[in-house]
Each structure stands twice: as structure tokens, then as C-alpha cells.
Design an enzyme around this catalytic site. Structure first.
Site, short mmCIF file in Angstrom:
data_model
loop_
_atom_site.label_atom_id
_atom_site.label_comp_id
_atom_site.label_asym_id
_atom_site.label_seq_id
_atom_site.Cartn_x
_atom_site.Cartn_y
_atom_site.Cartn_z
N SER B 48 -34.65 16.12 26.27
CA SER B 48 -34.00 14.92 26.78
C SER B 48 -32.66 15.31 27.38
O SER B 48 -31.91 16.08 26.77
CB SER B 48 -33.81 13.89 25.66
OG SER B 48 -33.43 12.64 26.21
N GLU B 49 -32.37 14.78 28.56
CA GLU B 49 -31.20 15.23 29.33
C GLU B 49 -29.88 15.11 28.57
O GLU B 49 -28.93 15.84 28.82
CB GLU B 49 -31.11 14.43 30.64
CG GLU B 49 -30.84 12.93 30.40
CD GLU B 49 -30.90 12.11 31.69
OE1 GLU B 49 -31.47 12.60 32.67
OE2 GLU B 49 -30.39 10.98 31.69
N ASN B 50 -29.83 14.17 27.62
CA ASN B 50 -28.59 13.93 26.89
C ASN B 50 -28.39 14.92 25.74
O ASN B 50 -27.58 14.66 24.86
CB ASN B 50 -28.55 12.48 26.38
CG ASN B 50 -29.83 12.07 25.67
OD1 ASN B 50 -30.93 12.30 26.16
ND2 ASN B 50 -29.70 11.49 24.50
#
Lengths: 230, 213
Positions: B48-50
Site C-alpha cells: 500500500s502506497e502509504n
């Protein structure tokens, strides 16, 4: 003796000046330093350039700063969302400028600033509207876009625990933009849930080393905890 | 009489095609629907990009943690062996070509693999690109999950995109409610279609010329 703890959020943000560039950590609410942002809203600095992945939500934190008209320019990757009314209203009224930056380019521009680099070439955005007017180069047959470093006068960051030197650990995916923003700001101001005595954080586990942090405020029982830790 | 795939069926098609042991990013919108369809025995590592590697869906009744969210800011959980890291590292994973797959939502895909998925080009609306452009250039295989047509029944698979581009020549495969198509040599090659649909009907629903194997 080095002691970067300050006793209140008000003291922590007192010297943020009109026209400052302020880097704000967080991905949505995770890692967003709501209390520091609320204190900045009360402090009253204006004409701010704010760098944040999002634009705040509801009526607290960054959303409050925007609603009060303190933000002249927002640099973000994703300012929209179900709760982003403050931004959308201000944008519709032309009350603030907005620069859209791809999320990874935003992170790397901060990293470049903190690492003393003059910028970098990235394939992200090549051939799109977000690369218009920017220098491009073909490297090994692939198109790249030049992106400049993004420095902050201040960073407002949320972490989990700090010692009096300012070594930081974060909580889960609340880490997000905190580490690169601490490196990219002249003054990194961090709110933490806990102060710990110097030496208690495992040196192998420290995420942001103290050199990147200038000021820390502990949110709960701030003054006593910070004194004990000192 | 053909029945279009539901969103869940489209997500299942993607889940089925991604091999065990892959690292995968799921974009916001329809792609996050893929997450529950991997089998427990499979070790698909979801990015997940975060700042999460090893994301999984919350179990029934499992408490949400406000610091463990997916790219759409919905609560998820961490797999055993998962890790957290900061945003510059997270996007190094993408841009550096370390992810095997990413699955993105789309507005339009062109026959040469251009993707438009971040802006409808409406004046007065702030553009919000998020991590889409980084994912489009970064993953080894970029798959797009989208409806075959707009509500007005205009094709989303085009000779050339008309909306602002996210990335050039980046899409390898498209999963729609009517078919699965690969982008090969500047054309869409049909891998499968929903039962009952004919090649003529699929072509009629598609702006770009199709190739059938």
C-alpha cells in the site's frame, strides 16, 4: 545538555512566520499532527505555503487552517475526499493556489531537499499534463522529468515516541511522510504521544535520528513526562 | 443473452491470475475489491502506497486501527511478516521496479497501453493524482480494472485516450465487465469474454479494433 522538549503546542509553533513554507505529515488522519495544526491556526500565521499529501478533513487541523484563509498555496498529491470540504470550497472561490504533485514525486522532492540534492529525474508523469513546462531527458531509452527539491521552513510531524535528543519512532503506517519531512525542514517540530528517557529507544529501531529534529512536544502530561525523560 | 461481470466477479478474475508469491499494489476504487479473493494458503504480498508491505483485509469482527489504512484510507490489517516504512521508501518500491503487479482503476485505456485514470479534465475541479502516475511507470505489470463502457455506453477502450494521461504505454492487461484483454504490439488481444457474448458484439462495444486468438 540537549533538551528539545518544549512544554506546549503553543510554544512549539510560536515562531512560524507569515509566508512560511510548512511541511505537514500524514496520509489522511494517520500521522496528521492535528494538535500542532490547531495551535498554528490559533497562533495566526498567514500566507502559508503548506505541503501535505492531502488537504485535511472535517474542521480540524489543516482543514481549519484552510477555512481560516491562512493557506495561500497548497502543494499536495490528493487534496480531494469525502471530508475535504474546506479545500474544495476555498479552491472553488479561488482563495488558494494549488499545485498537484504525484505522490512519489512529492516524497522524493522532500527527500532530495533533505539530502542536499539539486533535484532528480523521474519517469513519473513523463508525457502527462503534470510534466508540462518541465525539463525532460531520455535516459537509456526512457523518458524522465526533472523535479526540483522541496524545502520547508518548518515541518509539523506526528510521531509516537521521542527522547530529549529528538530521536523518533512512529506508529505503524502513521509514519508515512514524517521521516522525509523532518529531513527537508529547517525546523522540524514533532508531536509525540510519549517521551522516553535518553537511551531507551533501541538504536537499531530509531526511525528518524535526532539530527533531523529540532523541537518535540509531548501531548499527554507533557511537562512532567518531558521533565522525567530529560 | 449475456450477463456482465459484477465488480466482485471482475475482482475475482484479477485475483485468480496473479500467481502465489507475487508482490502487488492495489489502487483505490475497484482494485481494492481484489484483496479478499486471495486464498489463505497463498502468500501474495500486498503493498500500500502509504507505507505498508503485507497488507490484508480485516477479519470479521477484527478491530480497526486508525494508523493501518489502505490507499483509499479504509482500515486494513498487517500480515505476519509485514512491514511499515516511510513514503520515500514506499515509492522507491514502485518506481524502482520492485513490485510484480499493480492493479489500477481506469477511465480510459488506449490500444498502445496509455492510461487515463486521474482527471476528467473538468475546469474548476482540483486535480488529484495521488500515487497513480508513480504506479503506472513503476510496477513490472500494470493491470487495469474498469467497466468496459461509460454509463453513456461509450467505450473506455480507445484508439487514443481523450482524457488527461496518467502514463504512456504502461498498461499490459485490462479486466472489464465484458472481457479480459492484453495490450500487445499496439492492439487489444482478447483473452476471454463473458459467456454468450460474440466477438462481433464485443467489437461493437469497443472503439479500438480488437484481435481474437
Amino acid at each position: 545538555m540537549t533538551n528539545k522538549f518544549v512544554s506546549s503546542v503553543e510554544e512549539a509553533v510560536a515562531d512560524i512566520f507569515d509566508g512560511a513554507t510548512v511541511l505537514v505529515s500524514g496520509f489522511g488522519l494517520a500521522g496528521q499532527p492535528i494538535e500542532l495544526l490547531n495551535a498554528l491556526a490559533t497562533q495566526g500565521a498567514r500566507d502559508l505555503t503548506v505541503v501535505c499529501n492531502n488537504s485535511g478533513s472535517g474542521d480540524e487541523g489543516l482543514a481549519r487552517l484552510i477555512r481560516l484563509g491562512r493557506v495561500r498555496r497548497l502543494i499536495a498529491s490528493f487534496p480531494r475526499g469525502a471530508e475535504a470540504m474546506a479545500f474544495e470550497e476555498a479552491y472553488a472561490r479561488n482563495a488558494l493556489e494549488f499545485e498537484c504533485v504525484p505522490q512519489g514525486t512529492l516524497a522524493e522532492r522532500l527527500h532530495a531537499a533533505g539530502a542536499g540534492l539539486g533535484g532528480f529525474f523521474t519517469p513519473t508523469g513523463y508525457g502527462t499534463a503534470l510534466a508540462e513546462g518541465k525539463e525532460t531527458r531520455v535516459i537509456d531509452g526512457r523518458g524522465y522529468v526533472f523535479e526540483a527539491p522541496l524545502h520547508g521552513d518548518f515541518a509539523l510531524v506526528k510521531a509516537q515516541a521521542a527522547d530529549r535528543w529528538g530521536n523518533l519512532v512512529y506508529r505503524k503506517a502513521g509514519r508515512n511522510f514524517g521521516p522525509p519531512m523532518c529531513t527537508a525542514a529547517r525546523t522540524a517540530i514533532v508531536q509525540v504521544a510519549h517521551a522516553v528517557p535518553l537511551g531507551e529507544l533501541d538504536p537499531e529501531h530509531i526511525v528518524t535520528p535526532s539530527i533531523f529534529v529540532q523541537r518535540v512536544v509531548v501531548l499527554e502530561g507533557a511537562s512532567t513526562t518531558a521533565r522525567e525523560a530529560a | 443473452m449475456t450477463t456482465r461481470r459484477t465488480r466482485e466477479e471482475m475482482a475475482q478474475c484479477v485475483a485468480r491470475d496473479i500467481p502465489d508469491g507475487s508482490t502487488v499494489n492495489l489502487g483505490i476504487g475497484m482494485p481494492v475489491l481484489v484483496l479478499p479473493y486471495w486464498q489463505a494458503a497463498q502468500e501474495i504480498v500486498v503493498h500500500s502506497e502509504n507505507g505498508i508491505l503485507g497488507m490484508r483485509a480485516l477479519a470479521d469482527g477484527e478491530a480497526a486501527d486508525p494508523d493501518v489504512l489502505n490507499a483509499a484510507k479504509q482500515p486494513v490489517a498487517l500480515e505476519r511478516g509485514g512491514a511499515y516504512f516511510h513514503h520515500a521508501d514506499s515509492f522507491a518500491m514502485m518506481r524502482g521496479g520492485h513490485l510484480d503487479y499493480c492493479v489500477l482503476g481506469g477511465y480510459q485505456v488506449s490500444a498502445n497501453g496509455d492510461l487515463a485514470n486521474w482527471s476528467l479534465g473538468q475546469p474548476g475541479v482540483a486535480a488529484a493524482v495521488g500515487g497513480a502516475m508513480d504506479l503506472a511507470v513503476g510496477a513490472k505489470q500494470v493491470y487495469v480494472l474498469m467497466e468496459h463502457q461509460t454509463r453513456e455506453r461509450n467505450s473506455r477502450l480507445l484508439r487514443a485516450c481523450t482524457l488527461p494521461l496518467t502514463g504512456l504505454g504502461c498498461v499490459k492487461r485490462v479486466y472489464t465487465d465484458l472481457a479480459t484483454l492484453d495490450v500487445v504490439g499496439g492492439a487489444f488481444v482478447v483473452r476471454d469474454m463473458v459467456p454468450g457474448l460474440t466477438a462481433t458484439q464485443l467489437q461493437a462495444a469497443t472503439d479500438a479494433p480488437l484481435r481474437f486468438l
